[in-house]
Design a protein around this motif. Structure first.
Motif, mmCIF file in Angstrom:
data_model
loop_
_atom_site.group_PDB
_atom_site.id
_atom_site.type_symbol
_atom_site.label_atom_id
_atom_site.label_comp_id
_atom_site.label_asym_id
_atom_site.label_seq_id
_atom_site.Cartn_x
_atom_site.Cartn_y
_atom_site.Cartn_z
ATOM 1 N N VAL A 9 0.831 -1.210 0.000
ATOM 2 C CA VAL A 9 0.000 0.000 0.000
ATOM 3 C C VAL A 9 0.862 1.255 0.000
ATOM 4 O O VAL A 9 0.480 2.291 -0.555
ATOM 5 N N GLU A 10 2.048 1.178 0.598
ATOM 6 C CA GLU A 10 2.953 2.330 0.616
ATOM 7 C C GLU A 10 3.387 2.737 -0.788
ATOM 8 O O GLU A 10 3.796 3.882 -1.005
ATOM 9 N N LEU A 252 -6.066 -2.318 -5.839
ATOM 10 C CA LEU A 252 -4.840 -1.840 -5.187
ATOM 11 C C LEU A 252 -3.628 -2.089 -6.081
ATOM 12 O O LEU A 252 -2.732 -1.242 -6.179
ATOM 13 N N SER A 279 -6.506 2.051 1.240
ATOM 14 C CA SER A 279 -5.603 3.067 0.690
ATOM 15 C C SER A 279 -6.423 4.176 0.050
ATOM 16 O O SER A 279 -6.875 4.038 -1.095
ATOM 17 N N GLU A 281 -5.557 6.757 -1.363
ATOM 18 C CA GLU A 281 -4.951 7.222 -2.611
ATOM 19 C C GLU A 281 -5.386 6.377 -3.808
ATOM 20 O O GLU A 281 -5.326 6.834 -4.957
#
Length: 356
Positions: A9-10, A252, A279, A281
């Motif tokens: 996810v980062e 994702l 997430s 984003e």
């Protein structure tokens, strides 16, 4: 979340705003009145932000059809028996389903993934990634354990990573699983605090009496399992489905690889809601294809802050609406790729700013 999901996810970051702004300026110089292209303009700006390119193109596209069964079918929440899931998988693999027909028109490949069908299926073209043999009956307890929910998401991510290695640059979400509108409605209710009577629809064609029963089953599952709205993995595990988790991973995965992901109907939108909760984003990489005729889908799109491109009263699922959404993607790309500017056409403009 486990370490794999946390680290993955980062990788997801927001749009390339410089590219988006440059796209908006470029569109402002095309030979149409300002704003005349409507949603196609905003879509082109989004695609530029996703890819970093003012004139993007998506030659290789895939529809990822995640297939799984649902234990809640024991409660009689569907008009079709559970074995239809397996039967439809063979229809996909033979190229005879609605999504296959529309995908051929759109130049997309249909990839069918067994992520949780309740029996063994063998076919040369089937991608077998079974996490478990269907979910448990969520009206009697959690649909699955947390580790299985996480594995379903990871499976979707890995499917995308493999596709990106093959050169795929845009994804469409699709699904097959008798009973999955029940699980999707439960996920929606848990994450948005929507009442089951507003979220639940007729699915494969329930009459009024069976729809009322379905609503009651969703209420029972929510009350029994008490999913934590602040923990999307907990929601997926307690009242979701394996294909819903797989599609969450697809979304994702697409976002992490800076690929647009076209969201199909109600089930895909429930997965999108989970992906956004994991997430925030990732939402910037989602494109809503259409407004399904399934009750609750418009509310779900509103919760996602997504505007559908089409409204055709469809409620097939499979990825059909998503594949039709590829037509809009292609239109937006061709507009910026092929349309003349006021300068190139020698036409007096409307005072639009110069292209940078």
């Amino acid at each position: 979340m486990n370490s794999f999901l946390e680290q993955y996810v980062e990788r997801i970051t927001g749009l390339d705003m410089e590219a988006s702004r440059a796209e908006a300026v470029y569109i402002g110089n095309l030979t149409v009145p300002p704003g005349a292209l409507g949603k196609l303009e905003s879509l082109a700006v989004q695609l530029a932000g996703i890819t970093g390119q003012i004139k993007p193109s998506f030659e290789k596209r895939e529809v990822i059809v995640m297939a799984a069964d649902h234990g809640v079918c024991e409660e009689g929440v569907s008009a079709f028996p559970q074995e239809v899931t397996s039967q439809m998988i063979f229809n996909f693999l033979a190229g005879g389903a609605a999504v296959n027909v529309l995908a051929r028109q759109a130049g997309a490949e249909v990839v069918c993934v067994d992520i949780g069908v309740n029996n063994d299926i063998s076919h040369p073209s089937l991608v077998s990634r079974k996490v478990r043999y269907g979910t448990a009956n969520m009206a009697k307890g959690p649909a699955m354990i947390r580790e299985e929910a996480e594995r379903s998401i990871e499976t979707g991510i890995r499917i995308v990573e493999e596709a990106v290695q093959r050169g795929v640059s845009i994804f469409v979400t699709g699904e097959m699983g008798i009973g999955n509108t029940t699980a999707s409605a439960a996920v929606m209710c848990a994450l948005t605090n929507t009442e089951p009577r507003e979220a639940a629809g007729r699915g494969t064609g329930l009459d009024d009496e069976r729809l009322k029963h379905k609503i009651g089953i969703i209420e029972k599952a929510l009350n029994l399992n008490a999913p934590d709205a602040t923990d999307p993995i907990d929601v997926l595990a307690k009242v979701g489905g394996l294909e819903i988790g797989g599609l969450t991973g697809v979304i994702l995965g697409a976002a992490a690889n800076r690929c647009p992901v076209i969201i199909d109907g109600f089930i895909s939108s429930a997965a999108a809601l989970l992906a956004r909760a994991i997430s925030p984003e990732a939402a910037a990489f989602m494109v809503a294809s259409h407004a399904s005729h399934e009750q609750g889908h418009r509310l779900l799109l509103q919760a996602l802050d997504l505007r559908p491109g089409l409204d055709l009263d469809m409620r097939i699922g499979e990825g059909t609406g998503g594949v039709l959404g590829l037509t809009l993607i292609d239109a937006a790309c061709r507009i910026v790729g092929e349309m003349a500017t006021f300068e190139s056409a020698g036409i007096s403009g409307s005072g639009a700013p110069e292209q940078p």
